[in-house]
Design an enzyme around this catalytic site. Structure first.
Site, mmCIF file in Angstrom:
data_model
loop_
_atom_site.group_PDB
_atom_site.id
_atom_site.type_symbol
_atom_site.label_atom_id
_atom_site.label_comp_id
_atom_site.label_asym_id
_atom_site.label_seq_id
_atom_site.Cartn_x
_atom_site.Cartn_y
_atom_site.Cartn_z
ATOM 1 N N PHE A 138 0.909 -1.363 -0.148
ATOM 2 C CA PHE A 138 0.045 -0.148 0.044
ATOM 3 C C PHE A 138 0.953 1.215 -0.186
ATOM 4 O O PHE A 138 1.843 1.396 0.955
ATOM 5 C CB PHE A 138 -0.846 0.072 1.194
ATOM 6 C CG PHE A 138 -1.946 1.226 1.226
ATOM 7 C CD1 PHE A 138 -3.029 0.920 0.279
ATOM 8 C CD2 PHE A 138 -1.600 2.385 1.948
ATOM 9 C CE1 PHE A 138 -3.990 2.271 0.524
ATOM 10 C CE2 PHE A 138 -2.532 3.549 1.752
ATOM 11 C CZ PHE A 138 -3.715 3.231 1.061
ATOM 12 N N ASP A 223 9.337 2.743 1.486
ATOM 13 C CA ASP A 223 8.140 3.657 1.888
ATOM 14 C C ASP A 223 7.936 3.346 3.615
ATOM 15 O O ASP A 223 7.569 2.214 3.937
ATOM 16 C CB ASP A 223 6.760 2.999 1.267
ATOM 17 C CG ASP A 223 5.454 3.535 1.817
ATOM 18 O OD1 ASP A 223 5.860 4.357 2.731
ATOM 19 O OD2 ASP A 223 4.787 3.702 0.908
ATOM 20 N N LYS A 252 2.749 10.100 8.357
ATOM 21 C CA LYS A 252 2.088 9.882 9.801
ATOM 22 C C LYS A 252 2.720 10.406 11.117
ATOM 23 O O LYS A 252 2.468 11.378 11.249
ATOM 24 C CB LYS A 252 1.929 8.378 9.764
ATOM 25 C CG LYS A 252 1.039 7.641 8.539
ATOM 26 C CD LYS A 252 0.727 6.250 8.659
ATOM 27 C CE LYS A 252 -0.025 5.745 7.837
ATOM 28 N NZ LYS A 252 -1.375 6.162 7.634
HETATM 29 N N1 PLP Z 1 2.383 4.318 2.404
HETATM 30 C C1 PLP Z 1 2.177 3.508 3.224
HETATM 31 C C2 PLP Z 1 2.976 2.527 3.711
HETATM 32 C C3 PLP Z 1 1.133 3.958 4.228
HETATM 33 O O1 PLP Z 1 0.619 3.007 5.251
HETATM 34 C C4 PLP Z 1 0.105 4.904 3.720
HETATM 35 C C5 PLP Z 1 -1.049 5.187 4.355
HETATM 36 O O2 PLP Z 1 -1.807 4.414 5.109
HETATM 37 C C6 PLP Z 1 0.268 5.782 2.559
HETATM 38 C C7 PLP Z 1 1.490 5.498 2.026
HETATM 39 C C8 PLP Z 1 -0.457 6.856 2.376
HETATM 40 O O3 PLP Z 1 -0.262 7.951 3.234
HETATM 41 P P1 PLP Z 1 -1.207 9.137 3.096
HETATM 42 O O4 PLP Z 1 -2.461 8.383 3.699
HETATM 43 O O5 PLP Z 1 -0.654 10.119 4.120
HETATM 44 O O6 PLP Z 1 -1.032 9.794 1.886
#
Ligand code: PLP
Length: 413
Positions: A138, A223, A252
């Site tokens: 994700f 990520d 986050k």
């Molecule tokens: N990357 C990862 C691993 C995530 O868990 C998330 C969100 O849960 C995102 C990217 C996307 O982040 P955002 O919701 O701040 O755009």
């Protein structure tokens, strides 16, 4: 305002993209939030999705926001600001990647990473623009991040997707070796796949992918939007594998509760971006940068990654107790303050509803997995309360005749 009125306004005016839990949260402090009836809840999701790593309304973050709000809220990135300069220095001094681009969210941080990787790759060879990501990953909801996300359910209805992405099974080094070619500009991975259920990459896998990227001249993007800044027991989760990525994305936990994201790249890779190649109006504005600076400083100064690791060990031991007591618990994964519990029956929504009724907020993945993302300040006594409620909740759900779970208990992904 009370819950019913908020629900009416939401159903009248909000784009209906969220399946909300029937709870109107009015305030928060530390590991707890309160609703419109002033009922207290123990929050085992860090404000929903791993955001409030320091707990709700940490006094240091609140004070920094108040002071900065009275000083300078925002100015464009045409100018320098003190909070932004300080934040970038702090991040760079603790990460393997020392050039920082500030933005507003995890998805935006990943967009920046993907653009930088393409620019870097195609400068080396015109055809080097493919990105490899993992199945079940994700990476966010914007077009590039959504395309990078290795789960078709997030992409359905939004085609055509961004060209140049390829997906491989997670933790499968031979599959990665086969997929990487001279067209690959980057491999993007989560060190722990969070949204899909807390599945960690093995250190051997990450080390192997690092080697494959080096051999092929491809970049390795980590990520760390969910794992970053202490959640897994290290400041960055890539440290568990003792590797150095070329690009790291975070969000986050970064803001201590306010919206901010960052992409960090090595000096050499970051050179591919020239002035004007990328930008963000709000990215790293004075207000959020001031909050992020104290949030990250607090995580580091108070050794919260080590505390997260310690709490994770305790949580794992208590999950083992739960498994012993309930054969329906088939397994669990705990990496610091990131955990998931697997269930052999579709009772997760019922357990979530039970927990909520008893003052504990948890998340679910589908109907057979419980997901936990406590703040890094979580203490053993709070883990004990969680396990007590899960124990009773699982027991109650097993007694209940099979019925359709209420949608209130199912988390949208
Ligand atoms: N990357 C990862 C691993 C995530 O868990 C998330 C969100 O849960 C995102 C990217 C996307 O982040 P955002 O919701 O701040 O755009």
């Amino acid at each position: 305002m009370q819950l019913h009125e908020a629900q009416c306004l939401d159903s009248a005016y909000a784009c209906q993209v969220y399946t909300r839990t029937p709870l109107l949260i009015t305030r928060g402090a530390g590991m707890y939030v309160w609703d419109d009836q002033d009922r207290q809840y123990l929050d085992f999701c860090s404000g929903g999705r791993a955001v409030n790593a320091l707990g709700h309304c940490h006094p240091v973050v609140v004070a920094a926001i108040q002071e900065q709000a009275a000083t300078l809220l925002h100015t464009s990135n045409d100018f320098y600001t003190v909070p932004q300069a300080r934040l970038m220095e702090l991040l760079a001094s603790h990460c393997a990647c020392r050039r920082v681009f500030l933005c507003n969210s995890g998805a935006e941080a990943n967009e920046a990473a993907l653009k930088l990787a393409r620019k870097y790759g195609t400068r080396k060879a015109a055809e080097r623009w493919e990105v490899i990501t993992a199945q079940q990953s994700f990476h966010g909801r914007t077009f590039g991040a959504m395309t990078a996300t290795g789960q078709p359910k997030y992409q359905q209805g939004f085609g055509p997707l961004v060209p140049g992405f390829r997906y491989v099974p997670f933790n499968d080094l031979p599959a990665m070796a086969e997929a990487i070619t001279t067209h690959t500009c980057a491999v993007m991975l989560e060190p722990v796949q969070g949204e899909s259920g807390g599945y960690p990459a093995t250190p051997e896998y990450l080390q192997g992918v690092r080697r494959l990227c080096d051999d092929a001249g491809a970049l390795l993007i980590m990520d760390e939007v969910q794992t970053g800044l202490g959640r897994t027991g290290r400041l960055f989760a890539y440290e568990h594998a003792d590797i150095k990525p070329d690009i790291v994305t975070i969000a986050k936990a970064l803001g201590g509760g306010v919206p901010i994201g960052a992409m960090l790249a090595t000096e050499e890779v970051a050179q591919a971006f020239a002035p004007g190649d990328h930008a963000s109006t709000f990215g790293g504005s004075a207000l959020v940068a001031a909050a992020a600076y104290v949030a990250v400083s607090t995580i580091i100064d108070e050794c919260l990654p080590a505390h997260a690791a310690e709490i994770g060990h305790y949580l794992a031991a208590r999950c083992a107790d739960l498994q012993t007591a309930h054969p329906v618990v088939t397994g669990y994964r705990v990496v610091g303050c990131m955990a998931a519990i697997d269930l052999a029956a579709p009772i997760a929504p019922d357990v979530k509803s039970y927990a909520l009724e008893h003052g504990v907020i948890i998340q679910t993945v589908g109907t057979q997995m419980i997901r936990l993302l406590p703040a890094l300040i979580c203490e053993r006594v709070q883990v004990d309360r969680l396990i007590e409620v899960l124990d009773a909740g699982i027991h109650a759900a097993r007694q209940r005749p099979a019925a359709q779970p209420s949608s209130a208990g199912i988390d949208p992904q």
